[in-house]
Write a protein that holds these residues in place. Structure first.
Motif, PDB file in Angstrom:
ATOM      1  N   LEU A 116       0.826  -1.196   0.000  1.00  0.00           N
ATOM      2  CA  LEU A 116       0.000   0.000   0.000  1.00  0.00           C
ATOM      3  C   LEU A 116       0.862   1.248   0.000  1.00  0.00           C
ATOM      4  CD1 LEU A 116      -2.675  -1.089   2.608  1.00  0.00           C
ATOM      5  CD2 LEU A 116      -2.978  -0.921   0.142  1.00  0.00           C
ATOM      6  N   TYR A 156       1.002   3.882  -3.231  1.00  0.00           N
ATOM      7  CA  TYR A 156       0.402   5.184  -3.049  1.00  0.00           C
ATOM      8  C   TYR A 156       1.428   6.312  -3.038  1.00  0.00           C
ATOM      9  CZ  TYR A 156      -4.124   3.138  -2.115  1.00  0.00           C
ATOM     10  OH  TYR A 156      -5.306   2.479  -2.254  1.00  0.00           O
ATOM     11  N   PHE A 187       0.150  -3.857 -12.483  1.00  0.00           N
ATOM     12  CA  PHE A 187      -1.025  -3.794 -11.623  1.00  0.00           C
ATOM     13  C   PHE A 187      -1.513  -2.357 -11.504  1.00  0.00           C
ATOM     14  CE2 PHE A 187       1.798  -7.117  -9.805  1.00  0.00           C
ATOM     15  CZ  PHE A 187       1.018  -8.244 -10.090  1.00  0.00           C
ATOM     16  N   ALA A 188      -2.814  -2.185 -11.530  1.00  0.00           N
ATOM     17  CA  ALA A 188      -3.382  -0.870 -11.245  1.00  0.00           C
ATOM     18  C   ALA A 188      -3.077  -0.520  -9.786  1.00  0.00           C
ATOM     19  CB  ALA A 188      -4.887  -0.875 -11.486  1.00  0.00           C
ATOM     20  N   LYS A 189      -2.674   0.720  -9.549  1.00  0.00           N
ATOM     21  CA  LYS A 189      -2.377   1.118  -8.182  1.00  0.00           C
ATOM     22  C   LYS A 189      -3.612   1.039  -7.292  1.00  0.00           C
ATOM     23  CE  LYS A 189       1.542   4.092  -9.287  1.00  0.00           C
ATOM     24  NZ  LYS A 189       2.159   5.428  -9.185  1.00  0.00           N
ATOM     25  N   SER A 190      -4.773   1.145  -7.912  1.00  0.00           N
ATOM     26  CA  SER A 190      -6.014   1.078  -7.147  1.00  0.00           C
ATOM     27  C   SER A 190      -6.388  -0.353  -6.778  1.00  0.00           C
ATOM     28  CB  SER A 190      -7.156   1.703  -7.954  1.00  0.00           C
ATOM     29  OG  SER A 190      -7.339   1.018  -9.179  1.00  0.00           O
ATOM     30  N   ALA A 191      -5.678  -1.336  -7.332  1.00  0.00           N
ATOM     31  CA  ALA A 191      -5.972  -2.743  -7.035  1.00  0.00           C
ATOM     32  C   ALA A 191      -4.673  -3.518  -6.888  1.00  0.00           C
ATOM     33  CB  ALA A 191      -6.840  -3.335  -8.142  1.00  0.00           C
ATOM     34  N   PHE A 192      -3.748  -2.942  -6.140  1.00  0.00           N
ATOM     35  CA  PHE A 192      -2.431  -3.555  -5.993  1.00  0.00           C
ATOM     36  C   PHE A 192      -2.514  -4.798  -5.114  1.00  0.00           C
ATOM     37  CE2 PHE A 192       1.968  -3.913  -4.627  1.00  0.00           C
ATOM     38  CZ  PHE A 192       2.662  -3.567  -5.774  1.00  0.00           C
ATOM     39  N   PRO A 193      -1.977  -5.954  -5.583  1.00  0.00           N
ATOM     40  CA  PRO A 193      -2.063  -7.209  -4.816  1.00  0.00           C
ATOM     41  C   PRO A 193      -0.967  -7.303  -3.764  1.00  0.00           C
ATOM     42  CG  PRO A 193      -0.990  -7.622  -6.904  1.00  0.00           C
ATOM     43  CD  PRO A 193      -1.364  -6.157  -6.906  1.00  0.00           C
ATOM     44  N   ASP A 194      -1.191  -6.685  -2.621  1.00  0.00           N
ATOM     45  CA  ASP A 194      -0.159  -6.590  -1.590  1.00  0.00           C
ATOM     46  C   ASP A 194       0.440  -7.936  -1.204  1.00  0.00           C
ATOM     47  OD1 ASP A 194      -0.850  -3.815  -1.356  1.00  0.00           O
ATOM     48  OD2 ASP A 194      -2.558  -4.429  -0.138  1.00  0.00           O
ATOM     49  N   ASP A 219      -0.461   2.887 -12.895  1.00  0.00           N
ATOM     50  CA  ASP A 219      -0.110   1.495 -12.627  1.00  0.00           C
ATOM     51  C   ASP A 219       1.269   1.369 -11.991  1.00  0.00           C
ATOM     52  OD1 ASP A 219      -2.490   0.841 -13.921  1.00  0.00           O
ATOM     53  OD2 ASP A 219      -1.492   0.428 -15.833  1.00  0.00           O
TER      54      ASP A 219
END
Length: 232
Positions: free
Chosen positions: A23, A27, A181-188, A218
């Protein structure tokens, strides 16, 4: 740039493999081109020279497709040691390291934007070669033009990443996959989750550049595993 992620600062400082790291990286962008900077290169056919592309292009799909586990057994993990230099022969990277820390808001600071040939390592996590996922970030471009990770998205499975370390060893990683990956759906968890072996994550920005946000939408992530090590 998004606000602080609740609790993330504490988790980051707590140690390795915290999913909250993702995250913070996504961000607090590693690409901060100011309004006066040259307009960033937009996504073009990846086979040419685009620094980062959305996951829809055929070349991007080809790069991301081979996601199989390493064919060879993982190399023995190394003791902790600061990284000093990153070399990726396939894309012409030969850059020194700086240490990345957290800002007062608990977000991961990006490498200094005034140095185009510099990569940053998050010192609160695993060092490259140590057990866990070591995090290395770099700019795709800056106000001065193309930067160290301009061609990161063009790496292919099997390409080698060499990290020289302060203890006199060189950790050699083999690329497993390159994904966007889209920053709004980042797979942490996928990017920063705990691993039983030594893993490396190279991260930069990619995709479309949002002029209003002054940020890319992204993240490009290279997944690699420790293949071997040797004396410098």
């Amino acid at each position: 740039m998004a606000g602080v992620v609740p609790g993330a600062s504490r988790l980051l400082r707590a140690g390795l493999g915290a999913a909250a790291v993702g995250l913070l990286v996504m961000y607090n962008s590693v690409d901060t081109a100011p309004a006066s900077a040259p307009e960033p290169v937009q996504a073009a056919p990846p086979a040419a020279s685009a620094p980062a592309v959305p996951g829809a292009g055929p070349a991007a799909a080809a790069a991301a497709a081979p996601k199989a586990t390493p064919a060879a057994p993982a190399a023995p993990v190394l003791k902790a040691a600061k990284p000093t230099r990153l070399r990726i022969p396939q894309i012409g990277v030969d850059a020194p390291f700086t240490e990345l820390t957290l800002n007062p808001a608990g977000q991961l600071n990006a490498p200094p934007p005034d140095d185009k040939n510099l990569v940053g390592w998050y010192r609160g996590g695993a060092s490259p070669g140590e057990r866990g996922s070591a995090v290395v970030a770099g700019h795709v471009d800056t106000a001065k033009g193309p930067a160290v990770f301009l061609l990161l998205s063009l790496l292919l499975p099997g390409n080698k990443v060499e990290v020289s370390r302060a203890d006199g060893t060189v950790a050699v990683f083999s690329v497993d996959s390159v994904e966007t990956f889209a920053k709004s759906a980042f797979p942490d968890q996928k990017v920063y989750g705990k691993t039983p072996d030594s893993q490396l994550r190279l991260i930069t920005c990619g995709g479309t550049y949002d002029k209003k946000r002054k940020d890319y939408l992204d993240n490009v992530v290279v997944f690699a595993h420790l293949e071997s090590s040797h004396k410098a």
